[in-house]
Design a protein around this motif. Sequence first.
Motif, PDB file in Angstrom:
ATOM      1  N   THR A   1       0.824  -1.207   0.000  1.00  0.00           N
ATOM      2  CA  THR A   1       0.000   0.000   0.000  1.00  0.00           C
ATOM      3  C   THR A   1       0.855   1.252   0.000  1.00  0.00           C
ATOM      4  O   THR A   1       0.506   2.263  -0.598  1.00  0.00           O
ATOM      5  CB  THR A   1      -0.932  -0.003   1.227  1.00  0.00           C
ATOM      6  N   HIS A   2       2.015   1.198   0.660  1.00  0.00           N
ATOM      7  CA  HIS A   2       2.858   2.371   0.772  1.00  0.00           C
ATOM      8  C   HIS A   2       3.812   2.526  -0.404  1.00  0.00           C
ATOM      9  O   HIS A   2       4.496   3.533  -0.521  1.00  0.00           O
ATOM     10  CB  HIS A   2       3.660   2.313   2.079  1.00  0.00           C
ATOM     11  N   THR A   3       3.924   1.541  -1.267  1.00  0.00           N
ATOM     12  CA  THR A   3       4.856   1.625  -2.387  1.00  0.00           C
ATOM     13  C   THR A   3       4.145   1.848  -3.707  1.00  0.00           C
ATOM     14  O   THR A   3       4.797   2.069  -4.715  1.00  0.00           O
ATOM     15  CB  THR A   3       5.685   0.332  -2.481  1.00  0.00           C
ATOM     16  N   SER A   4       2.847   1.792  -3.744  1.00  0.00           N
ATOM     17  CA  SER A   4       2.112   1.960  -4.984  1.00  0.00           C
ATOM     18  C   SER A   4       1.119   3.110  -4.843  1.00  0.00           C
ATOM     19  O   SER A   4       0.335   3.140  -3.897  1.00  0.00           O
ATOM     20  CB  SER A   4       1.375   0.665  -5.332  1.00  0.00           C
ATOM     21  N   PHE A   5       1.168   4.055  -5.794  1.00  0.00           N
ATOM     22  CA  PHE A   5       0.253   5.195  -5.806  1.00  0.00           C
ATOM     23  C   PHE A   5       0.309   5.987  -4.497  1.00  0.00           C
ATOM     24  O   PHE A   5      -0.671   6.075  -3.760  1.00  0.00           O
ATOM     25  CB  PHE A   5      -1.191   4.731  -6.057  1.00  0.00           C
ATOM     26  N   ALA A   6       1.472   6.552  -4.184  1.00  0.00           N
ATOM     27  CA  ALA A   6       1.591   7.404  -3.000  1.00  0.00           C
ATOM     28  C   ALA A   6       0.646   8.587  -3.165  1.00  0.00           C
ATOM     29  O   ALA A   6       0.696   9.316  -4.162  1.00  0.00           O
ATOM     30  CB  ALA A   6       3.029   7.891  -2.839  1.00  0.00           C
ATOM     31  N   ALA A   7      -0.250   8.782  -2.194  1.00  0.00           N
ATOM     32  CA  ALA A   7      -1.300   9.783  -2.318  1.00  0.00           C
ATOM     33  C   ALA A   7      -0.744  11.189  -2.170  1.00  0.00           C
ATOM     34  O   ALA A   7       0.160  11.443  -1.370  1.00  0.00           O
ATOM     35  CB  ALA A   7      -2.378   9.538  -1.262  1.00  0.00           C
TER      36      ALA A   7
ATOM     37  N   TRP B   1      -0.425   2.611 -15.336  1.00  0.00           N
ATOM     38  CA  TRP B   1       0.469   1.562 -15.836  1.00  0.00           C
ATOM     39  C   TRP B   1       1.694   1.436 -14.947  1.00  0.00           C
ATOM     40  O   TRP B   1       2.151   0.338 -14.651  1.00  0.00           O
ATOM     41  CB  TRP B   1       0.870   1.890 -17.271  1.00  0.00           C
ATOM     42  N   ARG B   2       2.219   2.586 -14.489  1.00  0.00           N
ATOM     43  CA  ARG B   2       3.428   2.568 -13.678  1.00  0.00           C
ATOM     44  C   ARG B   2       3.189   1.961 -12.295  1.00  0.00           C
ATOM     45  O   ARG B   2       4.044   1.260 -11.755  1.00  0.00           O
ATOM     46  CB  ARG B   2       3.971   3.986 -13.526  1.00  0.00           C
ATOM     47  N   GLY B   3       2.026   2.226 -11.707  1.00  0.00           N
ATOM     48  CA  GLY B   3       1.797   1.778 -10.342  1.00  0.00           C
ATOM     49  C   GLY B   3       0.936   0.543 -10.191  1.00  0.00           C
ATOM     50  O   GLY B   3       0.816   0.008  -9.081  1.00  0.00           O
ATOM     51  N   TRP B   4       0.333   0.067 -11.288  1.00  0.00           N
ATOM     52  CA  TRP B   4      -0.623  -1.037 -11.171  1.00  0.00           C
ATOM     53  C   TRP B   4       0.034  -2.308 -10.658  1.00  0.00           C
ATOM     54  O   TRP B   4      -0.561  -3.057  -9.877  1.00  0.00           O
ATOM     55  CB  TRP B   4      -1.280  -1.282 -12.526  1.00  0.00           C
ATOM     56  N   GLY B   5       1.251  -2.555 -11.078  1.00  0.00           N
ATOM     57  CA  GLY B   5       1.918  -3.786 -10.654  1.00  0.00           C
ATOM     58  C   GLY B   5       2.281  -3.796  -9.183  1.00  0.00           C
ATOM     59  O   GLY B   5       2.503  -4.871  -8.600  1.00  0.00           O
ATOM     60  N   GLY B   6       2.336  -2.628  -8.543  1.00  0.00           N
ATOM     61  CA  GLY B   6       2.674  -2.560  -7.131  1.00  0.00           C
ATOM     62  C   GLY B   6       1.495  -2.585  -6.204  1.00  0.00           C
ATOM     63  O   GLY B   6       1.656  -2.402  -4.987  1.00  0.00           O
ATOM     64  N   LEU B   7       0.299  -2.800  -6.741  1.00  0.00           N
ATOM     65  CA  LEU B   7      -0.887  -2.868  -5.887  1.00  0.00           C
ATOM     66  C   LEU B   7      -0.819  -4.082  -4.966  1.00  0.00           C
ATOM     67  O   LEU B   7      -0.324  -5.146  -5.358  1.00  0.00           O
ATOM     68  CB  LEU B   7      -2.153  -2.948  -6.739  1.00  0.00           C
ATOM     69  N   PRO B   8      -1.333  -3.940  -3.747  1.00  0.00           N
ATOM     70  CA  PRO B   8      -1.351  -5.089  -2.839  1.00  0.00           C
ATOM     71  C   PRO B   8      -2.260  -6.189  -3.364  1.00  0.00           C
ATOM     72  O   PRO B   8      -3.286  -5.920  -3.979  1.00  0.00           O
ATOM     73  CB  PRO B   8      -1.885  -4.500  -1.534  1.00  0.00           C
ATOM     74  N   ALA B   9      -1.864  -7.420  -3.126  1.00  0.00           N
ATOM     75  CA  ALA B   9      -2.651  -8.579  -3.556  1.00  0.00           C
ATOM     76  C   ALA B   9      -2.956  -9.444  -2.343  1.00  0.00           C
ATOM     77  O   ALA B   9      -2.074  -9.742  -1.542  1.00  0.00           O
ATOM     78  CB  ALA B   9      -1.895  -9.377  -4.613  1.00  0.00           C
ATOM     79  N   SER B  10      -4.204  -9.831  -2.226  1.00  0.00           N
ATOM     80  CA  SER B  10      -4.623 -10.648  -1.094  1.00  0.00           C
ATOM     81  C   SER B  10      -4.566 -12.140  -1.450  1.00  0.00           C
ATOM     82  O   SER B  10      -4.772 -12.522  -2.611  1.00  0.00           O
ATOM     83  CB  SER B  10      -6.045 -10.258  -0.675  1.00  0.00           C
ATOM     84  N   ASP B  11      -4.290 -12.935  -0.451  1.00  0.00           N
ATOM     85  CA  ASP B  11      -4.293 -14.386  -0.656  1.00  0.00           C
ATOM     86  C   ASP B  11      -5.700 -14.976  -0.588  1.00  0.00           C
ATOM     87  O   ASP B  11      -5.926 -16.102  -1.025  1.00  0.00           O
ATOM     88  CB  ASP B  11      -3.420 -15.069   0.405  1.00  0.00           C
TER      89      ASP B  11
END
Length: 501
Positions: free
Chosen positions: A10-16, A211-221
């Motif tokens: 959350t803190h590495t993707s799309f810094a608000a 595109w730049r930040g989408w890959g860094g979104l958090p993913a849940s198990d």
Amino acid sequence: MASSKTSAATHTSFAADSLAMGMMVVLAMTIIQRALGFFRGIWFCRLMDDTVVGGWAMAFDFIIMITPVMLFGMPGSLPRYVETYRQQGHLRSLVRRLLITSIACGGIFLTAMVAFPDFFSWLIFLDANNRSLTHSVAVGVLSIIAFNFVHQLVSSLRQIRIGSLMQFLQSVLFTVIGVAWLMTGGGLEGLILSFAVASLIAILPGAWILWRGWGGLPASDSPFDAPSMWRRLLPYAAALWTMNLLSNLFEMSDRYMILHFTGGGEQVGQAAVGQYHSGRIFPVLLISLATMISGVLLPYLSADWESGHREAVVERLRKILAAVSVIFTVGSATVLLIAPWLFANLLQNRYADGLALMPMAFVFYIWSSLATIGQDYLWVSERGKLVGLAITVGLIVNVILNTLLLPTLGLQGAVIATLCSHAVVLTGVWIAMARCGFRFDLAMILITLLPATLLLGPVTALICMMLTIAASSQLKAWLVEGVDIGVAKLARRNRELQFKL
């Protein structure tokens, strides 16, 4: 383990962007965009006759107003739920489903426009034989669907600077392309396509940041519960869709009534809409400013309300409403004083009817501005449905009065009907606020009636304004304090909220 992974991502993707930064950017971009919009409106009126201006006004309004309605409020749900599902690690699943739904709804509507071009041509332009115009409107609708979805997603991720840049690029590009097109002798179809091209190009900054930040979104198990998502989202989307539908019908009803009930065919109807559009170039800036004020004010009123300072909410809102009524009335009177020169020189004396209706347009747009800001009280007190009720009653009044007055009084009758319907909406909002604890007294009556003095002439309005302030020490105090809640106070409160966050 999954929780820590989600938190880190959350803190590495799309810094608000910070709240203070976002507010400053939105304010600056809003001012610049409104200036560009004013410049563009003046040049469009100079370079086109009133019939073509009327056709453009109808096409643009249809594109802007129909998009949220036909998508059933789905993209509008993003600001409410993006952060929730991002923290859960399911944002990709949410966006994918909303995107597919939006594409499906948009596709069905666009298919209908292509399959029944004559009907839509009649509906928008009162000309059932202009399929090429209908197809250009369909392209415009497609472009604004794409732009709005990306913009809503970017803004929901609190990338305020990128979202504002998208809007700025859209406005600048459309101004440049549209004016250049008209100056080279282009027509209405190309102007609509110019808007579509500008909207699609303006998507690029948003697409790049996604595109730049989408890959860094958090993913849940954990698996994504789609039925639960729809049960949660659909009621919100339905409420938003209903409000959009009512607001858009109310906003566009006067122009559609003018087009379809003026008589004399599509040329006469479109010319009347063009004259009406010219008379709204200046007044419409007020509602844009009021919408911005309302959006900035709402979080602060909500914070005071949730802190138990409800009397402070009432007092702050009363002061701001007083300041808005006085400042907007003074500004409108000033514009009315120079309007004859502006219409003679900038618009080449081709919009006499627009000049004649401008005082009434200023009055109902100031009333609309007061209602827009005042309804913040109903939203923070969780009585927002009363706003929809007031708009519904105003819409009914508008349609009935237009039906009665347009055949006999023409364009003047339509403006009178719109003036009365806005008065009904404002009255409904005032009554709802009073029933929810807002103090309504003589000072509020003066605030409400002051804009109506513009109907007596700009000089009379300025005199009445000065006499009103001089006679009311309370109103004078409110005006001073209301103006004081300006950039400095908002910036100070922004820093406080940023520190808390």
